[in-house]
Design an enzyme around this catalytic site. Sequence first.
Site, PDB file in Angstrom:
ATOM      1  CE  LYS A  79     -30.080  44.015 -58.773  1.00 25.26           C
ATOM      2  NZ  LYS A  79     -29.241  44.106 -57.399  1.00 25.26           N
ATOM      3  N   GLY A 179     -32.824  51.094 -40.555  1.00 28.64           N
ATOM      4  CA  GLY A 179     -33.508  49.803 -41.314  1.00 28.64           C
ATOM      5  C   GLY A 179     -32.356  48.690 -40.358  1.00 28.64           C
ATOM      6  N   GLY A 181     -33.719  44.835 -41.406  1.00 28.96           N
ATOM      7  CA  GLY A 181     -34.741  44.127 -42.026  1.00 28.96           C
ATOM      8  C   GLY A 181     -33.331  42.697 -41.492  1.00 28.96           C
ATOM      9  CB  VAL A 183     -28.547  43.621 -44.541  1.00 32.84           C
ATOM     10  CG1 VAL A 183     -26.835  44.052 -43.878  1.00 32.84           C
ATOM     11  CG2 VAL A 183     -28.056  43.045 -45.236  1.00 32.84           C
TER      12      VAL A 183
HETATM   13  P1  NAD Z   1     -35.298  43.414 -45.614  1.00 34.48           P
HETATM   14  O1  NAD Z   1     -36.325  44.652 -46.732  1.00 34.48           O
HETATM   15  O2  NAD Z   1     -34.972  43.020 -45.278  1.00 34.48           O
HETATM   16  O3  NAD Z   1     -35.126  45.042 -44.850  1.00 34.48           O
HETATM   17  C1  NAD Z   1     -34.884  45.961 -45.053  1.00 34.48           C
HETATM   18  C2  NAD Z   1     -35.372  47.086 -43.623  1.00 34.48           C
HETATM   19  O4  NAD Z   1     -35.317  48.733 -44.013  1.00 34.48           O
HETATM   20  C3  NAD Z   1     -36.936  46.857 -43.519  1.00 34.48           C
HETATM   21  O5  NAD Z   1     -36.797  46.616 -42.129  1.00 34.48           O
HETATM   22  C4  NAD Z   1     -37.831  47.832 -43.854  1.00 34.48           C
HETATM   23  O6  NAD Z   1     -38.687  47.782 -42.898  1.00 34.48           O
HETATM   24  C5  NAD Z   1     -36.295  48.707 -43.339  1.00 34.48           C
HETATM   25  N1  NAD Z   1     -36.908  49.965 -43.670  1.00 34.48           N
HETATM   26  C6  NAD Z   1     -37.396  50.558 -45.509  1.00 34.48           C
HETATM   27  N2  NAD Z   1     -37.829  51.815 -45.269  1.00 34.48           N
HETATM   28  C7  NAD Z   1     -36.631  52.369 -44.494  1.00 34.48           C
HETATM   29  C8  NAD Z   1     -36.178  53.538 -43.978  1.00 34.48           C
HETATM   30  N3  NAD Z   1     -36.961  55.224 -44.608  1.00 34.48           N
HETATM   31  N4  NAD Z   1     -36.344  54.502 -42.667  1.00 34.48           N
HETATM   32  C9  NAD Z   1     -36.509  52.807 -41.563  1.00 34.48           C
HETATM   33  N5  NAD Z   1     -36.326  51.562 -41.958  1.00 34.48           N
HETATM   34  C10 NAD Z   1     -36.938  51.301 -43.895  1.00 34.48           C
HETATM   35  O7  NAD Z   1     -33.378  43.928 -46.674  1.00 34.48           O
HETATM   36  P2  NAD Z   1     -32.583  43.866 -46.568  1.00 34.48           P
HETATM   37  O8  NAD Z   1     -31.771  42.440 -47.523  1.00 34.48           O
HETATM   38  O9  NAD Z   1     -31.750  44.104 -44.781  1.00 34.48           O
HETATM   39  O10 NAD Z   1     -31.838  44.737 -47.515  1.00 34.48           O
HETATM   40  C11 NAD Z   1     -30.640  46.022 -47.643  1.00 34.48           C
HETATM   41  C12 NAD Z   1     -30.255  47.239 -47.530  1.00 34.48           C
HETATM   42  O11 NAD Z   1     -28.981  45.958 -47.868  1.00 34.48           O
HETATM   43  C13 NAD Z   1     -31.220  47.399 -49.036  1.00 34.48           C
HETATM   44  O12 NAD Z   1     -30.675  48.184 -49.201  1.00 34.48           O
HETATM   45  C14 NAD Z   1     -30.257  46.149 -50.051  1.00 34.48           C
HETATM   46  O13 NAD Z   1     -30.194  46.838 -51.397  1.00 34.48           O
HETATM   47  C15 NAD Z   1     -28.327  45.773 -49.320  1.00 34.48           C
HETATM   48  N6  NAD Z   1     -28.385  44.553 -49.613  1.00 34.48           N
HETATM   49  C16 NAD Z   1     -28.733  43.864 -48.860  1.00 34.48           C
HETATM   50  C17 NAD Z   1     -27.913  42.370 -49.276  1.00 34.48           C
HETATM   51  C18 NAD Z   1     -28.526  41.229 -48.496  1.00 34.48           C
HETATM   52  O14 NAD Z   1     -27.436  39.805 -48.430  1.00 34.48           O
HETATM   53  N7  NAD Z   1     -29.480  40.845 -48.187  1.00 34.48           N
HETATM   54  C19 NAD Z   1     -26.782  42.755 -50.041  1.00 34.48           C
HETATM   55  C20 NAD Z   1     -26.517  43.486 -50.421  1.00 34.48           C
HETATM   56  C21 NAD Z   1     -26.934  44.556 -50.429  1.00 34.48           C
END
Ligand code: NAD
Length: 349
Positions: A79, A179, A181, A183
Amino acid sequence: MDITIVDAPEHERVVEFKDNSLGLLGYIAIHSTQRGPAAGGVRMRPFGHPAEALDDALRLARGMTFKNAAADLPLGGGKAVIIGDPHEDKSPELLQAFGRVIQGLNGLYWTAEDMGMTPADMAHIGSETEFVAGLAEGEFASGDPSPITARGIFNAIRVTAQHRFRLSGLKGLTVSVQGLGHVGEHLCQLLHDSGAQLIVTDIDTRQAARVAERFAARVVAPDAIYGVEADIFAPCAIGGILNETSIPLLKVGAVAGGANNQLSRDRDAQLLHERGILYAPDFVANGGGIVNVATEILRVAEREAWVAGRLQALEQTMDRILTRAKAEAVSPHEVAESIVHEMLSLQAA
Ligand code: NAD
């Protein structure tokens, strides 16, 4: 550019890179290349202190060794972190300089997108190194991993429901999603299509309202999500949310979601276990994302079939973990860690 080797006994190689003229300071942590080149994203954040950034890189690199092994990928764990505000401090020159640091590692480490990074940033890094994935364009470009990540989480939720509730489908079950977002929203679509009822939250209240309307979900305030009654809780926002404060509040039978590092500390897995809440280990549930990125690193030609096969293998791994956890009356997190240790030591033998 100054490149210094950092002493970190549990990691194969850790470097600090620094270029004062560009305002560049960060770390690449390579935890293990036992299964192949170390792969894991680069994140940019305004850390309070460099030691915090180093700590993050070390912890996340180790996590990638576990995630990549659990997905049975021929990749190790690494990382990178860059210290700075991604909105203020990022420039093409800074990203290119970072690309040259990666190139200097001769393929020991492959980078991809993580927090604070975009596909356009990967293109800047990629102008200086071949060891970059998550590009938007190119023969093996893998694009946005989140739909595949969500598919993997959905599969993990199904397996967890089978184990916890003896149900083969999700129809009629209630899933709370934290959350919404990249995912979380894809996951809500899959859950909705399978007949599950949804309770959702996001700190972005407009996004929460939009997703709730799309999937006929109930919205709750961010802090209220821990106390709602549901069958399964799917954390898809930030890490560390399963802790000694939140776990006593939970009114669910299982936790299965996609956020990285959901447990605040390893012993929180035990707290969940003691409460009879079945926890699907996050680094197995969210492995779909790195599977998608791996198609680019490994230059996979039959992409769709390969990804489908890997997702199926991940689902079987989750099933194996939950079966063994029940048989041994321990937490699935403990089993998942020991399965990865077994895989790594078998390979070393
Ligand atoms: P993202 O930034 O698109 O979405 C995250 C969402 O969570 C946002 O809408 C944000 O407003 C919301 N959020 C943040 N803090 C919050 C809280 N305290 N309570 C409620 N909502 C909250 O991120 P993502 O790409 O959807 O990833 C989400 C999680 O999945 C992260 O932990 C990321 O590390 C993990 N992840 C993502 C991927 C991927 O393919 N994107 C792969 C593996 C793991």
